[in-house]
Design an enzyme around this catalytic site. Structure first.
Site, PDB file in Angstrom:
ATOM      1  N   LYS A  30       0.861  -1.194  -0.211  1.00  0.00           N
ATOM      2  CA  LYS A  30       0.156  -0.033  -0.106  1.00  0.00           C
ATOM      3  C   LYS A  30       0.924   1.144   0.117  1.00  0.00           C
ATOM      4  O   LYS A  30       1.492   1.593   1.161  1.00  0.00           O
ATOM      5  CB  LYS A  30      -0.846  -0.101   1.156  1.00  0.00           C
ATOM      6  CG  LYS A  30      -1.483   1.201   1.917  1.00  0.00           C
ATOM      7  CD  LYS A  30      -2.248   2.036   1.005  1.00  0.00           C
ATOM      8  CE  LYS A  30      -2.389   3.399   1.719  1.00  0.00           C
ATOM      9  NZ  LYS A  30      -1.847   4.671   1.076  1.00  0.00           N
ATOM     10  N   GLY A  75       6.505   5.743   8.068  1.00  0.00           N
ATOM     11  CA  GLY A  75       5.776   6.894   7.979  1.00  0.00           C
ATOM     12  C   GLY A  75       5.711   7.770   9.306  1.00  0.00           C
ATOM     13  O   GLY A  75       6.833   7.730  10.052  1.00  0.00           O
ATOM     14  N   THR A 121       1.179   8.149  13.136  1.00  0.00           N
ATOM     15  CA  THR A 121       0.716   6.870  12.436  1.00  0.00           C
ATOM     16  C   THR A 121       0.978   5.532  12.926  1.00  0.00           C
ATOM     17  O   THR A 121       0.330   4.632  13.121  1.00  0.00           O
ATOM     18  CB  THR A 121       0.735   7.150  10.838  1.00  0.00           C
ATOM     19  OG1 THR A 121       0.645   8.310  10.299  1.00  0.00           O
ATOM     20  CG2 THR A 121      -0.236   6.304  10.082  1.00  0.00           C
ATOM     21  N   GLU A 123       9.114   2.263  10.834  1.00  0.00           N
ATOM     22  CA  GLU A 123      10.381   3.462  10.629  1.00  0.00           C
ATOM     23  C   GLU A 123       9.492   4.613  10.671  1.00  0.00           C
ATOM     24  O   GLU A 123       8.913   5.044   9.712  1.00  0.00           O
ATOM     25  CB  GLU A 123      10.876   3.108   8.996  1.00  0.00           C
ATOM     26  CG  GLU A 123      11.569   1.654   9.103  1.00  0.00           C
ATOM     27  CD  GLU A 123      12.973   1.781   9.643  1.00  0.00           C
ATOM     28  OE1 GLU A 123      13.404   2.820   9.968  1.00  0.00           O
ATOM     29  OE2 GLU A 123      13.515   0.527  10.004  1.00  0.00           O
ATOM     30  N   CYS A 180      13.494  11.547   6.560  1.00  0.00           N
ATOM     31  CA  CYS A 180      13.430  11.114   8.144  1.00  0.00           C
ATOM     32  C   CYS A 180      14.914  11.534   8.686  1.00  0.00           C
ATOM     33  O   CYS A 180      14.916  11.828   9.753  1.00  0.00           O
ATOM     34  CB  CYS A 180      12.786   9.938   8.328  1.00  0.00           C
ATOM     35  SG  CYS A 180      13.731   8.963   7.069  1.00  0.00           S
ATOM     36  N   GLU A 206       9.648  17.433  14.204  1.00  0.00           N
ATOM     37  CA  GLU A 206      10.112  17.084  12.982  1.00  0.00           C
ATOM     38  C   GLU A 206       9.315  17.849  11.929  1.00  0.00           C
ATOM     39  O   GLU A 206       7.997  18.041  11.955  1.00  0.00           O
ATOM     40  CB  GLU A 206       9.713  15.672  12.616  1.00  0.00           C
ATOM     41  CG  GLU A 206      10.064  15.161  11.054  1.00  0.00           C
ATOM     42  CD  GLU A 206       9.926  13.817  10.800  1.00  0.00           C
ATOM     43  OE1 GLU A 206       8.666  13.522  11.057  1.00  0.00           O
ATOM     44  OE2 GLU A 206      10.873  13.028  10.241  1.00  0.00           O
TER      45      GLU A 206
HETATM   46  P1  NAP Z   1       1.962   9.178   6.975  1.00  0.00           P
HETATM   47  O1  NAP Z   1       1.078  10.298   6.679  1.00  0.00           O
HETATM   48  O2  NAP Z   1       2.199   8.351   8.091  1.00  0.00           O
HETATM   49  O3  NAP Z   1       1.723   8.040   6.027  1.00  0.00           O
HETATM   50  C1  NAP Z   1       2.571   6.791   5.475  1.00  0.00           C
HETATM   51  C2  NAP Z   1       1.550   5.891   5.125  1.00  0.00           C
HETATM   52  O4  NAP Z   1       0.771   5.368   6.020  1.00  0.00           O
HETATM   53  C3  NAP Z   1       0.973   5.949   3.779  1.00  0.00           C
HETATM   54  O5  NAP Z   1       0.942   5.018   2.816  1.00  0.00           O
HETATM   55  C4  NAP Z   1      -0.391   6.412   4.340  1.00  0.00           C
HETATM   56  O6  NAP Z   1      -1.594   6.480   3.160  1.00  0.00           O
HETATM   57  C5  NAP Z   1      -0.498   5.352   5.207  1.00  0.00           C
HETATM   58  N1  NAP Z   1      -1.568   5.678   6.300  1.00  0.00           N
HETATM   59  C6  NAP Z   1      -2.088   6.805   6.903  1.00  0.00           C
HETATM   60  N2  NAP Z   1      -2.862   6.443   7.973  1.00  0.00           N
HETATM   61  C7  NAP Z   1      -3.158   5.154   7.973  1.00  0.00           C
HETATM   62  C8  NAP Z   1      -3.840   4.048   8.946  1.00  0.00           C
HETATM   63  N3  NAP Z   1      -4.629   4.591   9.680  1.00  0.00           N
HETATM   64  N4  NAP Z   1      -3.661   2.936   8.768  1.00  0.00           N
HETATM   65  C9  NAP Z   1      -2.757   2.261   7.882  1.00  0.00           C
HETATM   66  N5  NAP Z   1      -2.010   3.286   6.946  1.00  0.00           N
HETATM   67  C10 NAP Z   1      -2.034   4.389   6.936  1.00  0.00           C
HETATM   68  O7  NAP Z   1       3.759   9.661   6.652  1.00  0.00           O
HETATM   69  P2  NAP Z   1       3.972  10.364   5.303  1.00  0.00           P
HETATM   70  O8  NAP Z   1       3.531  11.911   5.492  1.00  0.00           O
HETATM   71  O9  NAP Z   1       3.640   9.531   4.227  1.00  0.00           O
HETATM   72  O10 NAP Z   1       5.520  10.414   5.295  1.00  0.00           O
HETATM   73  C11 NAP Z   1       6.261  11.360   6.256  1.00  0.00           C
HETATM   74  C12 NAP Z   1       6.559  10.622   7.498  1.00  0.00           C
HETATM   75  O11 NAP Z   1       7.232   9.512   7.138  1.00  0.00           O
HETATM   76  C13 NAP Z   1       7.683  11.443   7.884  1.00  0.00           C
HETATM   77  O12 NAP Z   1       7.427  11.340   9.531  1.00  0.00           O
HETATM   78  C14 NAP Z   1       9.061  10.580   8.147  1.00  0.00           C
HETATM   79  O13 NAP Z   1       9.924  10.977   9.071  1.00  0.00           O
HETATM   80  C15 NAP Z   1       8.581   9.490   7.959  1.00  0.00           C
HETATM   81  N6  NAP Z   1       9.658   8.444   7.354  1.00  0.00           N
HETATM   82  C16 NAP Z   1      10.423   7.724   8.042  1.00  0.00           C
HETATM   83  C17 NAP Z   1      11.549   6.999   7.368  1.00  0.00           C
HETATM   84  C18 NAP Z   1      12.314   5.865   8.119  1.00  0.00           C
HETATM   85  O14 NAP Z   1      12.925   5.460   7.449  1.00  0.00           O
HETATM   86  N7  NAP Z   1      12.385   6.154   9.489  1.00  0.00           N
HETATM   87  C19 NAP Z   1      11.594   7.234   6.143  1.00  0.00           C
HETATM   88  C20 NAP Z   1      10.804   8.051   5.342  1.00  0.00           C
HETATM   89  C21 NAP Z   1       9.813   8.731   6.012  1.00  0.00           C
HETATM   90  P3  NAP Z   1      -2.137   7.900   2.527  1.00  0.00           P
HETATM   91  O15 NAP Z   1      -0.613   8.366   1.892  1.00  0.00           O
HETATM   92  O16 NAP Z   1      -3.103   7.267   1.720  1.00  0.00           O
HETATM   93  O17 NAP Z   1      -2.579   8.745   3.612  1.00  0.00           O
END
Ligand code: NAP
Length: 502
Positions: free
Chosen positions: A181, A234, A238, A256, A290, A391
């Site tokens: 997904k 993400g 979340t 992650e 991140c 962040e």
């Molecule tokens: P996000 O809003 O948490 O979304 C991540 C993924 O989760 C997306 O595919 C999203 O789908 C899905 N999602 C959202 N709500 C959900 C739920 N209730 N149940 C299941 N899946 C759900 O994060 P983002 O804005 O895409 O990414 C940015 C974040 O990722 C930042 O905080 C960054 O630090 C973190 N990140 C961490 C790493 C690491 O390796 N530690 C790497 C990259 C990014 P939708 O897009 O359809 O909402």
């Protein structure tokens, strides 16, 4: 690549490309030019997600085409996928550039890093050795590794190929089956990987692809009792709600999450190297990373001189059209993200921190069609403020000074996150001492933001749990089983006397 017509992103269930039940679609615009729709994607329903999970479950439980047991097949598919990624590199870089707004030079490296990950894990498919031990009784303990089963992979938008490759490649190498997904901002990048895997020979049902809102289809994936593990990248918020949901059935989870990386520069640092490393970590992918260098910690004695050096370098960055090979920094992913970033900048100004670079939304001409913010640096930031703790996920850097090693370590660790950090000093012993005391999954010494497939990626504290990349990345997709075999031949074993007298 034709960029006029939107790219079409279907669902992939059991090897078949299809529209969503009910036929709904959503579109993604180019963040550098919001007038251009770059992707039209199927908007899956919960029913589509259930179908994908079912296909994945059946493929695993029936060992389709010997996927689960034939590591040679898995090895061939993963190597081929790596090769196909390289052959399609230009097209894939275009997809990433158009959906993320990532500058062309960065997108090209991003594609090649995804190929590296597939090639690395292809080699692992045939090396899932276990361990054996003979006990003093002559009985034998075999510890064998098995694929976890059906895994749900939920990915973010900021590095859509590598973040996905780091999950998909080890999951497939281990013999799992997958439901992927992707983030709704970047569906096409995920679909392209799934298409390539099918071209590489992955059997039907082994990897299924579902685009659509996280709040509905992502949630369905997390709640499904037919899914053995969720691997999520993400936001920390979340991730917490996914972990809480998965706890109901002790579903395996790896996370992650966010970061707030410090970069510590000591007075004996080489200015040329340390300033380049800092700028690279700060503004790669416009700080939407991140592992971005979000806090620059400079030793008091060189603070002004080093900061001046960094600011001078920061001024040379060219912000603009990601398609232009000369562009160093592209737009924010969305209007919302641009607003968030501008709110943090306003906070920094209101708090009285020293704005030494940038601070504005870029306007006029082509900038008006996208979400462009200047590279921004605040100095004399209080680490306990929002700029020091939260962040931002944009090109906004907080600079602080420190007196000595002890204070540098304290400031580095004084945040809820612990993903990555950097240390620059000419004193080898000092860099090692500091690296050992920083609570982070990765510490770079005299370098920044390197993520070889052979290393690891993952965080301490609220940055997550589990590790991606390298050999540890395989562990996230395997269970260890003990097979105990009697070697005594005795009908009445000493242990049985606890319950049976003769
Ligand atoms: P996000 O809003 O948490 O979304 C991540 C993924 O989760 C997306 O595919 C999203 O789908 C899905 N999602 C959202 N709500 C959900 C739920 N209730 N149940 C299941 N899946 C759900 O994060 P983002 O804005 O895409 O990414 C940015 C974040 O990722 C930042 O905080 C960054 O630090 C973190 N990140 C961490 C790493 C690491 O390796 N530690 C790497 C990259 C990014 P939708 O897009 O359809 O909402």
């Amino acid at each position: 690549m034709a960029t006029q017509q939107p790219m079409q992103c279907p669902l992939v269930i059991n090897g078949r490309e299809m529209e969503a039940t009910g036929g709904r679609r959503f579109s993604r615009e180019n963040p550098a030019n919001v007038n251009q729709v770059v992707t039209e994607a199927a908007e899956a329903t919960a029913e589509d997600m259930r179908n994908a999970i079912h296909a994945s479950r059946r493929a695993f439980d029936t060992n389709t085409e010997s996927w689960v047991t034939n590591y040679k097949l898995r090895e061939r598919v993963l190597f081929k996928a790596g090769e196909l990624i390289r052959q399609n590199a230009e097209r894939l870089a275009d997809v990433v550039r158009l959906e993320v707004g990532m500058p062309a030079r960065q997108a090209a490296v991003h594609v090649s890093a995804a190929a590296d990950v597939f090639e690395f894990y292809a080699g692992f498919a045939s090396k899932m050795y276990g361990e054996t031990m003979f006990l003093p009784t002559g009985s034998q303990v075999n510890l064998v590794k098995e694929p976890i089963g059906v895994v749900g992979l939920i990915t973010p938008w900021n590095f859509p190929l590598t973040q996905t490759a780091r999950k998909v490649a080890p999951a497939l190498a281990a013999g799992c089956t997958v439901v992927l997904k992707p983030a709704s901002y970047t569906p096409m990048a995920g679909y392209e990987l799934v298409r390539i895997l099918h071209e590489a020979g992955v059997p039907k049902g082994v990897i299924n692809f579902i685009s659509g809102p996280g709040s509905t289809v992502g949630d369905e994936l997390v709640r499904s009792s037919s899914v053995d593990k969720i691997s999520f990248t993400g936001e920390t918020g979340t991730g917490k709600s996914i972990a809480a949901q998965a706890a109901n059935e002790i579903k395996r989870v790896s996370l992650e999450l966010g970061g707030k990386a410090p970069y510590v520069v000591f007075e004996d640092a080489d200015f040329e190297g340390a300033s380049r490393a800092a700028i690279f970590g700060m503004f790669r992918n416009a700080g939407q990373a991140c592992g971005a260098t979000t806090r620059l910690l400079i030793q008091e004695s060189i603070h002004d001189a080093f900061l001046e050096h960094v600011v001078r370098l920061g001024r040379t960055l060219q912000v603009g059209d990601p398609a232009d090979q000369a562009t160093d920094m592209g737009p924010m992913i969305s209007r919302n993200q641009e607003r968030t970033v501008m709110d943090y900048i306003k906070f920094g100004q209101d708090a009285g921190f020293d704005l030494v670079l940038g601070g504005n939304k870029l306007q006029g001409g082509d900038f008006d069609n996208g979400y462009f913010v200047e590279p921004t640096i605040f100095a004399n930031v209080d680490n306990s403020s929002k700029l020091g703790q939260e962040e931002i996920f944009g090109p906004v850097i907080a600079v602080m000074s420190f007196k000595d090693e002890e204070e540098a370590i304290h400031l580095s660790n004084d945040v809820p996150f612990g993903l990555v950090a950097g240390v620059w000093s000419g004193d080898h012993a000092r860099t090692l001492r500091v690296a050992r005391q920083i609570k982070a999954g990765t510490v770079w010494i005299r370098d920044n933001y390197q993520q070889p497939a052979e290393g690891i990626w993952g965080g301490f504290k609220e940055s997550g749990m589990g590790r991606e990349l390298g050999p540890y990345g395989m562990d996230d997709f395997m269970e260890v089983k003990q097979i105990f075999t009697d070697g005594t031949g005795l009908a009445m074993k000493p242990a049985y006397r606890q319950v049976i007298k003769e």
